[in-house]
Design an enzyme around this catalytic site. Structure first.
Site, PDB file in Angstrom:
ATOM      1  N   PHE A 150       0.807  -1.236   0.000  1.00 41.21           N
ATOM      2  CA  PHE A 150       0.000   0.000   0.000  1.00 41.21           C
ATOM      3  C   PHE A 150       0.829   1.270   0.000  1.00 41.21           C
ATOM      4  O   PHE A 150       0.330   2.338  -0.329  1.00 41.21           O
ATOM      5  CB  PHE A 150      -0.953   0.012   1.212  1.00 41.21           C
ATOM      6  CG  PHE A 150      -0.295   0.407   2.509  1.00 41.21           C
ATOM      7  CD1 PHE A 150      -0.042   1.747   2.778  1.00 41.21           C
ATOM      8  CD2 PHE A 150       0.089  -0.535   3.445  1.00 41.21           C
ATOM      9  CE1 PHE A 150       0.587   2.135   3.959  1.00 41.21           C
ATOM     10  CE2 PHE A 150       0.728  -0.168   4.617  1.00 41.21           C
ATOM     11  CZ  PHE A 150       0.981   1.176   4.871  1.00 41.21           C
ATOM     12  N   LYS A 174      -0.876  -7.250  -9.259  1.00 45.26           N
ATOM     13  CA  LYS A 174      -1.869  -7.362  -8.172  1.00 45.26           C
ATOM     14  C   LYS A 174      -1.518  -6.277  -7.146  1.00 45.26           C
ATOM     15  O   LYS A 174      -0.632  -6.452  -6.306  1.00 45.26           O
ATOM     16  CB  LYS A 174      -1.778  -8.762  -7.545  1.00 45.26           C
ATOM     17  CG  LYS A 174      -3.034  -9.263  -6.867  1.00 45.26           C
ATOM     18  CD  LYS A 174      -3.617  -8.372  -5.793  1.00 45.26           C
ATOM     19  CE  LYS A 174      -2.941  -8.531  -4.456  1.00 45.26           C
ATOM     20  NZ  LYS A 174      -3.495  -7.601  -3.423  1.00 45.26           N
ATOM     21  N   GLU A 177      -4.958  -4.120  -1.980  1.00 46.15           N
ATOM     22  CA  GLU A 177      -6.403  -3.837  -1.990  1.00 46.15           C
ATOM     23  C   GLU A 177      -6.732  -2.515  -1.275  1.00 46.15           C
ATOM     24  O   GLU A 177      -7.832  -1.996  -1.401  1.00 46.15           O
ATOM     25  CB  GLU A 177      -7.201  -4.996  -1.382  1.00 46.15           C
ATOM     26  CG  GLU A 177      -6.887  -5.339   0.071  1.00 46.15           C
ATOM     27  CD  GLU A 177      -5.708  -6.287   0.229  1.00 46.15           C
ATOM     28  OE1 GLU A 177      -4.697  -6.141  -0.470  1.00 46.15           O
ATOM     29  OE2 GLU A 177      -5.814  -7.186   1.103  1.00 46.15           O
ATOM     30  N   CYS A 282       9.711   1.679   3.627  1.00 44.89           N
ATOM     31  CA  CYS A 282      10.605   0.601   4.050  1.00 44.89           C
ATOM     32  C   CYS A 282      12.022   1.123   4.240  1.00 44.89           C
ATOM     33  O   CYS A 282      12.873   0.424   4.749  1.00 44.89           O
ATOM     34  CB  CYS A 282      10.587  -0.530   3.051  1.00 44.89           C
ATOM     35  SG  CYS A 282      11.242  -0.020   1.473  1.00 44.89           S
ATOM     36  N   GLU A 376       8.914  -3.780  13.373  1.00 47.04           N
ATOM     37  CA  GLU A 376       8.599  -2.711  12.420  1.00 47.04           C
ATOM     38  C   GLU A 376       7.344  -1.990  12.909  1.00 47.04           C
ATOM     39  O   GLU A 376       6.296  -2.605  13.082  1.00 47.04           O
ATOM     40  CB  GLU A 376       8.363  -3.293  11.026  1.00 47.04           C
ATOM     41  CG  GLU A 376       8.110  -2.210   9.996  1.00 47.04           C
ATOM     42  CD  GLU A 376       7.987  -2.732   8.573  1.00 47.04           C
ATOM     43  OE1 GLU A 376       7.301  -3.766   8.359  1.00 47.04           O
ATOM     44  OE2 GLU A 376       8.565  -2.111   7.667  1.00 47.04           O
TER      45      GLU A 376
HETATM   46  P1  NAD Z   1       1.364  -6.615   3.154  1.00 44.93           P
HETATM   47  O1  NAD Z   1       2.383  -7.681   3.272  1.00 44.93           O
HETATM   48  O2  NAD Z   1       0.249  -6.609   4.137  1.00 44.93           O
HETATM   49  O3  NAD Z   1       0.669  -6.672   1.708  1.00 44.93           O
HETATM   50  C1  NAD Z   1       1.426  -6.756   0.532  1.00 44.93           C
HETATM   51  C2  NAD Z   1       0.627  -7.536  -0.501  1.00 44.93           C
HETATM   52  O4  NAD Z   1       0.382  -8.847  -0.010  1.00 44.93           O
HETATM   53  C3  NAD Z   1      -0.724  -6.905  -0.811  1.00 44.93           C
HETATM   54  O5  NAD Z   1      -0.912  -6.910  -2.218  1.00 44.93           O
HETATM   55  C4  NAD Z   1      -1.721  -7.792  -0.072  1.00 44.93           C
HETATM   56  O6  NAD Z   1      -2.930  -7.922  -0.761  1.00 44.93           O
HETATM   57  C5  NAD Z   1      -1.017  -9.147  -0.025  1.00 44.93           C
HETATM   58  N1  NAD Z   1      -1.323  -9.914   1.198  1.00 44.93           N
HETATM   59  C6  NAD Z   1      -1.591  -9.421   2.437  1.00 44.93           C
HETATM   60  N2  NAD Z   1      -1.771 -10.439   3.313  1.00 44.93           N
HETATM   61  C7  NAD Z   1      -1.611 -11.585   2.620  1.00 44.93           C
HETATM   62  C8  NAD Z   1      -1.658 -12.976   2.970  1.00 44.93           C
HETATM   63  N3  NAD Z   1      -1.909 -13.373   4.215  1.00 44.93           N
HETATM   64  N4  NAD Z   1      -1.425 -13.881   1.998  1.00 44.93           N
HETATM   65  C9  NAD Z   1      -1.153 -13.497   0.741  1.00 44.93           C
HETATM   66  N5  NAD Z   1      -1.118 -12.192   0.359  1.00 44.93           N
HETATM   67  C10 NAD Z   1      -1.324 -11.261   1.269  1.00 44.93           C
HETATM   68  O7  NAD Z   1       2.146  -5.222   3.140  1.00 44.93           O
HETATM   69  P2  NAD Z   1       1.535  -3.766   3.197  1.00 44.93           P
HETATM   70  O8  NAD Z   1       0.983  -3.549   4.571  1.00 44.93           O
HETATM   71  O9  NAD Z   1       0.676  -3.513   2.026  1.00 44.93           O
HETATM   72  O10 NAD Z   1       2.857  -2.894   2.996  1.00 44.93           O
HETATM   73  C11 NAD Z   1       3.679  -2.476   4.046  1.00 44.93           C
HETATM   74  C12 NAD Z   1       4.844  -3.416   4.201  1.00 44.93           C
HETATM   75  O11 NAD Z   1       5.585  -3.476   2.984  1.00 44.93           O
HETATM   76  C13 NAD Z   1       5.842  -2.946   5.256  1.00 44.93           C
HETATM   77  O12 NAD Z   1       6.256  -4.063   5.979  1.00 44.93           O
HETATM   78  C14 NAD Z   1       6.978  -2.375   4.425  1.00 44.93           C
HETATM   79  O13 NAD Z   1       8.235  -2.378   5.068  1.00 44.93           O
HETATM   80  C15 NAD Z   1       6.966  -3.289   3.260  1.00 44.93           C
HETATM   81  N6  NAD Z   1       7.622  -2.706   2.104  1.00 44.93           N
HETATM   82  C16 NAD Z   1       8.862  -3.174   1.812  1.00 44.93           C
HETATM   83  C17 NAD Z   1       9.560  -2.629   0.762  1.00 44.93           C
HETATM   84  C18 NAD Z   1      10.947  -3.104   0.447  1.00 44.93           C
HETATM   85  O14 NAD Z   1      11.502  -2.642  -0.530  1.00 44.93           O
HETATM   86  N7  NAD Z   1      11.535  -3.999   1.222  1.00 44.93           N
HETATM   87  C19 NAD Z   1       8.983  -1.620  -0.015  1.00 44.93           C
HETATM   88  C20 NAD Z   1       7.699  -1.182   0.300  1.00 44.93           C
HETATM   89  C21 NAD Z   1       7.026  -1.744   1.376  1.00 44.93           C
END
Ligand code: NAD
Length: 485
Positions: A150, A174, A177, A282, A376
Site C-alpha cells: 500500500f 496485483k 487492496e 521501508c 517494524e
Molecule cells: P502486506 O504484506 O500486508 O501486503 C502486501 C501484498 O500482499 C498486498 O498486495 C496484499 O494484498 C497481499 N497480502 C496481504 N496479506 C496476505 C496474505 N496473508 N497472503 C497473501 N497475500 C497477502 O504489506 P503492506 O501492509 O501492504 O505494505 C507495508 C509493508 O511493505 C511494510 O512491511 C513495508 O516495510 C513493506 N515494504 C517493503 C519494501 C521493500 O523494498 N523492502 C517496499 C515497500 C514496502
C-alpha cells in the site's frame, strides 16, 4: 478533485468485473469511502493469465527497441497526467501532495531506466575456437506477476512492471487492496500509450488471489513487495510451485549518529527519514543509535520534529488499525520506562476528524529488547538507543532480523567506513537518511528484508526477468571436428 470510479480488473485491454464480492476503498485522509474493488478469484486470475499468455507470442517477438517505444510514449503520458496521478496517490494512500508528486516523479525516472534497456542489455558473442561462435541472448520468461504493497501505490508497480515488460514478458499486476486506484490508472495510460491488449493486466483482491498467483502453473516468475510475514508466505509458496521469486519484506532501519556529525544536517535528515510519508517507507529511520555524547543533536531533532504538523506537512497513516498499532507501540515503550520526548498519539486534524493521523514521535532511552527497538512500527516514530561507542552501535544494528537500510552520520571517513563494512543491511547511507540507490543501481535489502537472489530494480532486475539462451554455431566446414565436438 479527480472523479473516482469503481475499481475494476483490467484484463486483455478492457476493464472487466464479474460477480466477485466487493470491498470498500477508504481514504485515510478523512476515513470516507471513495470507491470499491472486486475481490478476485482464481477464475478471474485464469482469465488474466490466458490473455497474458496469448499476448506473449506477439509481444516477445518484437525487438526491445520496438518495445521501448511504448514506454517513451507512456513516460510522456505520466508527465501530462501528473496532477491526477498525484491526487490519486494522495487520496488513496494519505501522503501529502508533495510526497505524492515525488512518488510519481520517481515512477517517471523508473520508466527512463526501462527505456534505456536496449543500451544496457547487449548480448554477447565470441569466436571460442576457429570458426565456432558462442552467443548468449537474454530472453523473457513468459507471463510474470508483480504483487505490491500500500505504501507506494504508484512507484512500487513501476519498480517491476516496466522492466519486466520491456524485457519481453507479459505482466499481471496485483496491487494492494487498500490502494487500487493508481494501478488502474497505470493500466489506462499504458493502453493509451498503445500497449497491445493482454500485455499488461491488473487483477484486484487480497490473500486469495495472491495464493492463486503463487499456485498458477502458467506464471513463470513472481515479484513481491510487502511485509516480511507475507513475503515469507509468498516466497515459499511460489518457489515450491517452481516459480522464480523475489520477495521484499519489512524493515527496521538503524541510523547511527556520532558526536562529530553536523548537527543541523543530521537532525534534519533523521527527522525527515522517520516522518516522511508518515514513516510508512521501508527505508524510513526507525531506530537512531546515538553514540556517546549526542544530546545536542537529539535536542535539535525534537525542535525540528515539532515543525511537522499532521494534516499540513505530515500525511495520514493508512488505516484505523495502523493508527492503533502505532500508538500501542508508543504506549508500551512508555510503560517499559522509555522517555517520550515528543508524543504523536491522539493527533487530530480539524475538518478531518475521521482521518488516521499520528504526529511525529521521538522516544529516548529505549532498550534493545523493547518491542519499539525490534519490530517494524511503520509510523512516524523513532526510537533512540544510546550506545557507548561505535562497536556497540554496530552490534545493535547487526542484532536486527531485518536488513533493508542503515546509515551513519559523521564527518569522519574512517568511522563511516567502519559502518559501511560492519552494518548488516543491503543499502547503506552516509550522512543521508533515506539511502535509496538511484537507477541504474539496484534496490534490495538483506536478511528478512528480502528473500530470493538479486535485487528488484536497476541492472539486477534484468537477471530476474530473463533467462539466457546460449547458442554454439560452427562455420568452418573444412574442420570436421575439433577436440570439443
Ligand atoms: P502486506 O504484506 O500486508 O501486503 C502486501 C501484498 O500482499 C498486498 O498486495 C496484499 O494484498 C497481499 N497480502 C496481504 N496479506 C496476505 C496474505 N496473508 N497472503 C497473501 N497475500 C497477502 O504489506 P503492506 O501492509 O501492504 O505494505 C507495508 C509493508 O511493505 C511494510 O512491511 C513495508 O516495510 C513493506 N515494504 C517493503 C519494501 C521493500 O523494498 N523492502 C517496499 C515497500 C514496502
Amino acid at each position: 478533485m479527480v472523479p473516482l470510479q469503481k475499481v475494476m480488473n483490467f484484463i486483455d485491454g478492457k476493464k472487466v468485473n464479474g460477480e466477485q464480492a466487493l470491498m470498500d476503498v477508504i481514504s485515510p485522509i478523512n476515513g470516507q469511502k471513495i470507491s470499491s474493488l472486486p475481490l478476485s478469484t482464481r477464475e478471474d486470475l485464469d482469465r488474466a493469465v490466458a490473455a497474458a499468455k496469448k499476448a506473449f507470442l506477439g509481444w516477445s517477438s518484437l525487438t526491445m527497441k520496438e518495445r521501448v517505444q511504448f514506454f517513451f510514449r507512456y513516460r510522456t503520458l505520466l508527465q501530462q497526467n501528473i496532477e491526477e496521478l498525484t491526487e490519486l496517490v494522495h487520496i488513496e494512500n494519505g501522503k501529502t501532495i508533495e510526497e505524492s508528486k515525488a512518488e510519481v516523479l520517481k515512477s517517471i525516472e523508473l520508466c527512463e531506466f526501462a527505456v534505456s534497456m536496449p543500451q544496457i542489455v547487449t548480448n554477447e558473442i565470441q569466436e571460442v575456437s576457429k570458426g565456432v561462435e558462442c552467443r548468449i541472448e537474454r530472453k523473457p520468461l513468459g507471463v510474470v506477476a508483480c504483487i505490491t504493497p500500500f505504501n507506494f501505490p504508484n512507484m512500487v508497480p513501476h519498480w517491476t512492471a516496466p522492466n519486466a515488460l520491456v524485457l519481453g514478458n507479459t505482466v499481471i499486476l496485483k496491487p494492494s487492496e487498500l490502494v487500487p486506484l493508481s494501478a488502474l490508472k497505470m493500466a489506462e495510460l499504458l493502453k493509451e500509450a498503445g500497449l497491445p491488449d493482454g500485455v499488461f493486466n491488473v487483477i484486484n483482491g487480497g490473500k486469495e488471489v495472491v495464493e492463486s498467483i503463487c499456485d498458477h502453473p502458467d506464471i513463470k516468475a513472481t515479484s513481491f513487495v510487502g511485509s516480511t510475514r507475507v513475503a515469507k508466505i509468498v516466497y515459499k509458496r511460489a518457489s515450491s510451485n517452481l516459480q522464480r521469486c523475489v520477495a521484499l519484506g519489512g524493515a527496521k532501519n538503524h541510523l547511527l549518529v556520532l558526536p562529530d556529525a553536523n548537527s543541523d544536517m543530521t537532525a534534519n535528515n533523521v527527522v525527515a527519514s522517520m516522518a516522511g510519508c508518515a514513516g510508512q517507507r521501508c527505508m524510513a529511520a526507525s531506530v537512531m543509535v546515538g553514540v556517546d555524547r549526542v544530546q545536542h543533536i537529539i535536542d535539535k531533532m525534537v525542535e525540528e520534529a515539532k515543525t511537522i504538523i499532521p494534516g499540513e506537512n505530515l500525511g495520514s497513516v493508512i488505516s484505523k488499525e495502523a493508527k492503533e498499532r502505532i500508538e500501542g507501540y508508543i504506549s508500551e515503550a512508555e510503560k517499559q520506562g522509555a522517555k517520550i520526548l515528543l508524543d504523536g498519539r491522539n493527533a487530530t486534524v480539524p475538518g478531518k476528524e475521521d482521518g488516521f493521523y499520528v504526529g511525529p514521535t521521538i522516544i529516548d532511552h529505549v532498550k534493545p529488547d523493547m518491542a519499539v527497538a525490534k519490530e517494524e512500527i511503520f509510523g512516524p516514530v523513532i526510537s533512540i538507543i544510546r550506545a557507548k561507542d561505535l562497536d556497540e552501535a554496530i552490534q545493535i544494528e547487526n542484532a536486527s532480523n531485518y536488513g533493508n537500510a542503515a546509515a551513519v552520520f559523521t564527518q569522519s571517513g574512517g568511522l563511516a567506513n567502519r559502518v559501511i563494512k560492519g552494518a548488516s543491511a543491503g543499502m547503506i547511507g552516509v550522512n543521508i537518511g533515506v539511502p535509496v540507490p538511484r537507477e541504474p543501481f539496484s534496490f534490495g535489502g538483506w536478511n528478512e528484508s528480502k528473500f530470493g537472489v538479486g535485487d528488484i530494480t536497476g541492472k539486477s532486475s534484468i537477471e530476474f526477468w530473463t533467462q539466457n539462451k546460449k547458442t554454439t554455431a560452427k562455420w568452418n566446414p573444412e574442420d570436421k571436428r575439433d577436440w570439443m565436438s
